[in-house]
Design a protein around this motif. Structure first.
Motif, PDB file in Angstrom:
ATOM      1  N   ASP A   1       3.674  38.629 -72.177  1.00 46.64           N
ATOM      2  CA  ASP A   1       4.270  38.155 -73.424  1.00 46.64           C
ATOM      3  C   ASP A   1       5.270  37.025 -73.225  1.00 46.64           C
ATOM      4  N   GLU A   2       5.627  36.730 -71.974  1.00 42.51           N
ATOM      5  CA  GLU A   2       6.615  35.682 -71.724  1.00 42.51           C
ATOM      6  C   GLU A   2       6.079  34.299 -72.100  1.00 42.51           C
ATOM      7  N   ASN A   3       7.012  33.378 -72.336  1.00 45.41           N
ATOM      8  CA  ASN A   3       6.667  31.982 -72.598  1.00 45.41           C
ATOM      9  C   ASN A   3       6.712  31.217 -71.271  1.00 45.41           C
ATOM     10  N   TYR A   4       5.579  30.692 -70.838  1.00 46.17           N
ATOM     11  CA  TYR A   4       5.483  30.011 -69.552  1.00 46.17           C
ATOM     12  C   TYR A   4       5.349  28.492 -69.699  1.00 46.17           C
ATOM     13  N   GLU A   5       5.641  27.967 -70.861  1.00 50.83           N
ATOM     14  CA  GLU A   5       5.460  26.540 -71.112  1.00 50.83           C
ATOM     15  C   GLU A   5       6.284  25.670 -70.178  1.00 50.83           C
ATOM     16  N   ASN A   6       7.438  26.159 -69.749  1.00 57.42           N
ATOM     17  CA  ASN A   6       8.312  25.363 -68.884  1.00 57.42           C
ATOM     18  C   ASN A   6       8.174  25.713 -67.409  1.00 57.42           C
ATOM     19  N   VAL A   7       7.164  26.534 -67.084  1.00 57.29           N
ATOM     20  CA  VAL A   7       6.889  26.888 -65.700  1.00 57.29           C
ATOM     21  C   VAL A   7       5.772  25.987 -65.186  1.00 57.29           C
ATOM     22  N   ALA A   8       5.683  25.810 -63.879  1.00 55.13           N
ATOM     23  CA  ALA A   8       4.677  24.926 -63.286  1.00 55.13           C
ATOM     24  C   ALA A   8       3.287  25.179 -63.860  1.00 55.13           C
ATOM     25  N   ASN A   9       2.663  24.131 -64.358  1.00 52.43           N
ATOM     26  CA  ASN A   9       1.339  24.164 -64.970  1.00 52.43           C
ATOM     27  C   ASN A   9       1.279  24.956 -66.266  1.00 52.43           C
ATOM     28  N   GLY A  10       2.402  25.527 -66.697  1.00 54.38           N
ATOM     29  CA  GLY A  10       2.444  26.257 -67.952  1.00 54.38           C
ATOM     30  C   GLY A  10       1.661  27.545 -67.958  1.00 54.38           C
ATOM     31  N   VAL A  11       1.412  28.128 -66.777  1.00 47.14           N
ATOM     32  CA  VAL A  11       0.635  29.368 -66.690  1.00 47.14           C
ATOM     33  C   VAL A  11       1.499  30.476 -66.083  1.00 47.14           C
ATOM     34  N   PRO A  12       1.131  31.742 -66.332  1.00 40.94           N
ATOM     35  CA  PRO A  12       1.967  32.869 -65.894  1.00 40.94           C
ATOM     36  C   PRO A  12       2.188  32.924 -64.397  1.00 40.94           C
ATOM     37  N   ARG A  13       3.452  32.860 -64.020  1.00 40.42           N
ATOM     38  CA  ARG A  13       3.830  32.976 -62.620  1.00 40.42           C
ATOM     39  C   ARG A  13       5.325  33.217 -62.507  1.00 40.42           C
ATOM     40  N   ALA A  14       5.716  33.850 -61.404  1.00 39.52           N
ATOM     41  CA  ALA A  14       7.105  33.907 -60.942  1.00 39.52           C
ATOM     42  C   ALA A  14       7.021  33.826 -59.425  1.00 39.52           C
TER      43      ALA A  14
END
Length: 266
Positions: free
Chosen positions: A79-92
């Protein structure tokens, strides 16, 4: 008789997989320089980058486990917003992209630990990457050079790639489900070479070889800037069917070593 190369390799592996703290000392593995070594007890080095949706997606925590006293706790939610993460896809993930680069034809050892919680539910519909060597930032396309992941058929998966599909080599092995609730020790021996002439990719799990290629290209053409990443990465989580909505696992001690210039005869 074993070659000098094999003798050196076996000696290095003995030191690397022995359950002790020799890697905290640069003299612990003769012939190798320690580029990085941390058990996270003093936090995360400022040179390491975070790629995550929230400040608490990656935390240093204390564990009541003698094999992993401290760890990076990594959590992602669908459910997190990943728009500002690398490539805009789910990751940590933590990234060594601005810190340590893998240069072609140099020999590296990477050692790390994973801990899968006892209640971890595995996704049977899509994989999740837990460690990768990513091609240099100047290469804007293609899959990671090397990736370790949970496969959709309850095994570990490993894949070595270059820019050419014919160089892709992979394997499914072991059982992450059987590893829930225990610390797993990993060692990667890596000699990147885009020609394949000197290329070596060897992965050990708890001291046993689980994947090995030699003489197969394992770096992108001209790439001397590939780098290491640890964490959780689920590229299709937002767009494809899945069995899970949240992921949490732990990463323990990490060390990166490079054979020093006076010991380059392999």
């Amino acid at each position: 008789m074993r070659s000098e190369l094999d003798k050196a390799w076996l000696a290095a592996i003995f030191l690397l997989v022995t359950p002790c703290t020799v890697l905290a000392d640069a003299s612990g593995t003769p012939g190798f320089d320690v580029l990085f070594s941390s058990a996270w007890g003093h936090g995360v080095d400022s040179k390491i980058q975070y790629q995550m949706p929230n400040r608490d997606s990656i935390q240093v925590v204390d564990l009541a486990n003698s094999a992993m006293p401290h760890a990076l706790k990594v959590t992602i939610s669908r459910d997190e917003n990943y728009e500002n993460v690398a490539n805009g896809v789910p990751r940590a993930e933590i990234s060594f992209g601005e810190y340590i680069k893998f240069h072609r034809n140099e020999e590296y050892f990477v050692r790390w630990q994973t801990y899968i919680p006892g209640n971890y539910k595995f996704d049977k519909k899509q994989p999740e990457v837990i460690m990768q060597i990513h091609q240099g930032a100047q290469i804007h396309w293609g899959y990671p050079t090397f990736a370790l992941f949970f496969s959709t058929d309850t095994g570990y998966g490993v894949r070595s790639r270059t820019g050419q599909s014919t160089d892709s080599v992979g394997k499914i092995f072991g059982s992450p489900e059987a590893d829930r609730g225990r610390v797993v020790d990993w060692t990667l021996r890596y000699i990147p070479d885009d020609t394949g002439e000197n290329a070596v990719t060897e992965l050990l799990k708890d001291g046993g070889v689980v994947f090995q290629t030699r003489g197969v290209p394992n770096a992108y053409p001209g790439d001397d800037a590939a780098y290491l990443k640890f964490g959780l990465y689920k590229a299709g989580w937002k767009t494809k069917p899945t069995d899970v909505d949240i992921r949490t696992m732990y990463f323990g001690r990490v060390s990166i070593l490079r054979r020093n210039s006076s010991n380059l005869n392999r």
